[in-house]
Design a protein around this motif. Structure first.
Motif, mmCIF file in Angstrom:
data_model
loop_
_atom_site.group_PDB
_atom_site.id
_atom_site.type_symbol
_atom_site.label_atom_id
_atom_site.label_comp_id
_atom_site.label_asym_id
_atom_site.label_seq_id
_atom_site.Cartn_x
_atom_site.Cartn_y
_atom_site.Cartn_z
ATOM 1 N N THR A 65 4.084 14.577 -4.121
ATOM 2 C CA THR A 65 4.191 14.705 -2.673
ATOM 3 C C THR A 65 5.609 15.032 -2.233
ATOM 4 O O THR A 65 5.849 16.012 -1.559
ATOM 5 C CB THR A 65 3.738 13.396 -1.981
ATOM 6 N N GLN A 124 0.829 -1.203 0.000
ATOM 7 C CA GLN A 124 0.000 0.000 0.000
ATOM 8 C C GLN A 124 0.867 1.259 0.000
ATOM 9 O O GLN A 124 0.586 2.213 -0.725
ATOM 10 C CB GLN A 124 -0.913 -0.009 1.222
ATOM 11 N N GLU A 137 3.864 5.541 -5.861
ATOM 12 C CA GLU A 137 3.799 5.506 -7.322
ATOM 13 C C GLU A 137 2.670 6.384 -7.863
ATOM 14 O O GLU A 137 2.810 7.006 -8.910
ATOM 15 C CB GLU A 137 3.616 4.065 -7.797
ATOM 16 N N SER A 138 1.567 6.456 -7.143
ATOM 17 C CA SER A 138 0.435 7.236 -7.646
ATOM 18 C C SER A 138 0.558 8.724 -7.343
ATOM 19 O O SER A 138 0.047 9.552 -8.083
ATOM 20 C CB SER A 138 -0.865 6.702 -7.046
ATOM 21 N N ASP A 139 1.254 9.094 -6.268
ATOM 22 C CA ASP A 139 1.343 10.486 -5.853
ATOM 23 C C ASP A 139 2.765 10.997 -6.066
ATOM 24 O O ASP A 139 3.582 10.994 -5.149
ATOM 25 C CB ASP A 139 0.930 10.617 -4.385
ATOM 26 N N LYS A 140 3.057 11.446 -7.284
ATOM 27 C CA LYS A 140 4.413 11.849 -7.656
ATOM 28 C C LYS A 140 4.811 13.203 -7.084
ATOM 29 O O LYS A 140 5.979 13.479 -6.889
ATOM 30 C CB LYS A 140 4.543 11.891 -9.179
ATOM 31 N N TYR A 160 9.926 10.083 -4.386
ATOM 32 C CA TYR A 160 9.490 9.530 -5.666
ATOM 33 C C TYR A 160 10.692 9.145 -6.531
ATOM 34 O O TYR A 160 10.687 8.084 -7.163
ATOM 35 C CB TYR A 160 8.589 10.505 -6.425
ATOM 36 N N GLN A 166 2.459 1.679 -3.448
ATOM 37 C CA GLN A 166 1.448 2.122 -4.412
ATOM 38 C C GLN A 166 1.113 3.592 -4.216
ATOM 39 O O GLN A 166 0.879 4.318 -5.185
ATOM 40 C CB GLN A 166 0.185 1.267 -4.292
ATOM 41 N N LEU A 167 1.108 4.039 -2.966
ATOM 42 C CA LEU A 167 0.892 5.453 -2.675
ATOM 43 C C LEU A 167 2.005 6.302 -3.274
ATOM 44 O O LEU A 167 1.756 7.347 -3.868
ATOM 45 C CB LEU A 167 0.810 5.672 -1.162
#
Length: 181
Positions: free
Chosen positions: A128, A117, A123-126, A133, A120-121
Motif C-alpha cells: 500500500t 486493527q 503488517e498485512s498490506d505491504k 510499511y 495489523q492492516l
C-alpha cells in the motif's frame, strides 16, 4: 553598605542569567536530543502510543513505561541511513492520516482495538505505502529490541531453563528415579 548590596544584587542577577538558558526548554520539541531527525512533541506522543500498541501494559510494564519510543527514536537517529530516516518521518505522519481516514480520529484518540486493527492492516498490506510499511517495520523491530534489552527483561524477568534443566549433583538416586517415572 550600598556597595555590598549592589555587589550582592549583581551576583544574583549574573547567577540568574547563567541559569536561565537551562530553564527555557523549547515547547513542542522532542524530549531527547536528536541529530538527524526533526521530531516534535506530537510526533513523539504518537510514536509512544504506537509502541504501546505493539507492547501493551499487562502484568509486565508496557512500552510507555519502559520509554521504548525514546529508544526507537535514538536508534533511528543514530543507526539508520538517511532514506530510512526520511521514510520513518513520512510513515509516522502518514499513519496518523490513515487513522483519521479510517476512523475519523487520530491514532492517539482511537481505541485500543482500532489501533491494533490499523497496525495489523499495515503488517498485512505491504504494498500500500512503502514509507508507512518501512516506518512500521523499523518501529516494531526497534521496539522489540528495546524491550528485550530493557532492565525489566534483563534483571527482573525470570529466565527460561532449557530441558533437561540444570545439573544437581546433590540429588539422591531415589529422587531422580521418582521424578523420571
Amino acid at each position: 553598605m550600598k556597595r555590598r548590596s549592589a555587589i550582592k544584587n549583581l551576583l544574583i542577577i549574573a547567577g540568574g542569567i547563567a541559569i536561565l538558558p537551562s530553564c527555557s526548554q523549547e515547547s513542542g520539541k522532542a524530549s531527547i536530543q536528536l541529530n538527524n531527525l526533526d521530531i516534535n512533541q506530537n510526533q513523539e506522543d504518537l510514536l509512544a502510543e504506537i509502541t504501546e500498541t505493539i507492547i501493551p501494559k499487562t502484568d509486565s510494564p508496557g512500552a510507555k513505561a519502559l520509554n521504548l519510543h525514546l529508544f526507537v527514536l535514538k536508534m533511528v537517529d543514530d543507526c539508520h541511513d538517511k532514506d530510512d530516516q526520511k521514510s520513518f518521518i513520512n510513515g509516522l505522519s502518514e499513519l496518523d492520516k490513515l487513522s483519521k481516514k479510517q476512523f475519523s480520529k487520530s491514532f492517539n484518540e482511537a481505541s485500543q482495538a482500532q489501533r491494533t486493527q490499523l497496525l495489523q492492516l499495515l503488517e498485512s498490506d505491504k504494498e500500500t505505502n512503502d514509507d508507512m510499511y518501512r516506518f512500521y517495520a523499523i518501529t516494531k523491530r526497534r521496539t522489540i529490541q528495546g524491550f528485550l534489552n530493557s532492565k525489566y527483561v534483563m534483571k527482573d524477568l525470570k529466565r527460561y531453563e532449557l530441558i533437561p534443566g540444570r545439573y544437581d549433583g546433590y540429588a539422591s538416586a531415589n529422587e531422580i528415579t521418582k521424578s523420571a517415572s
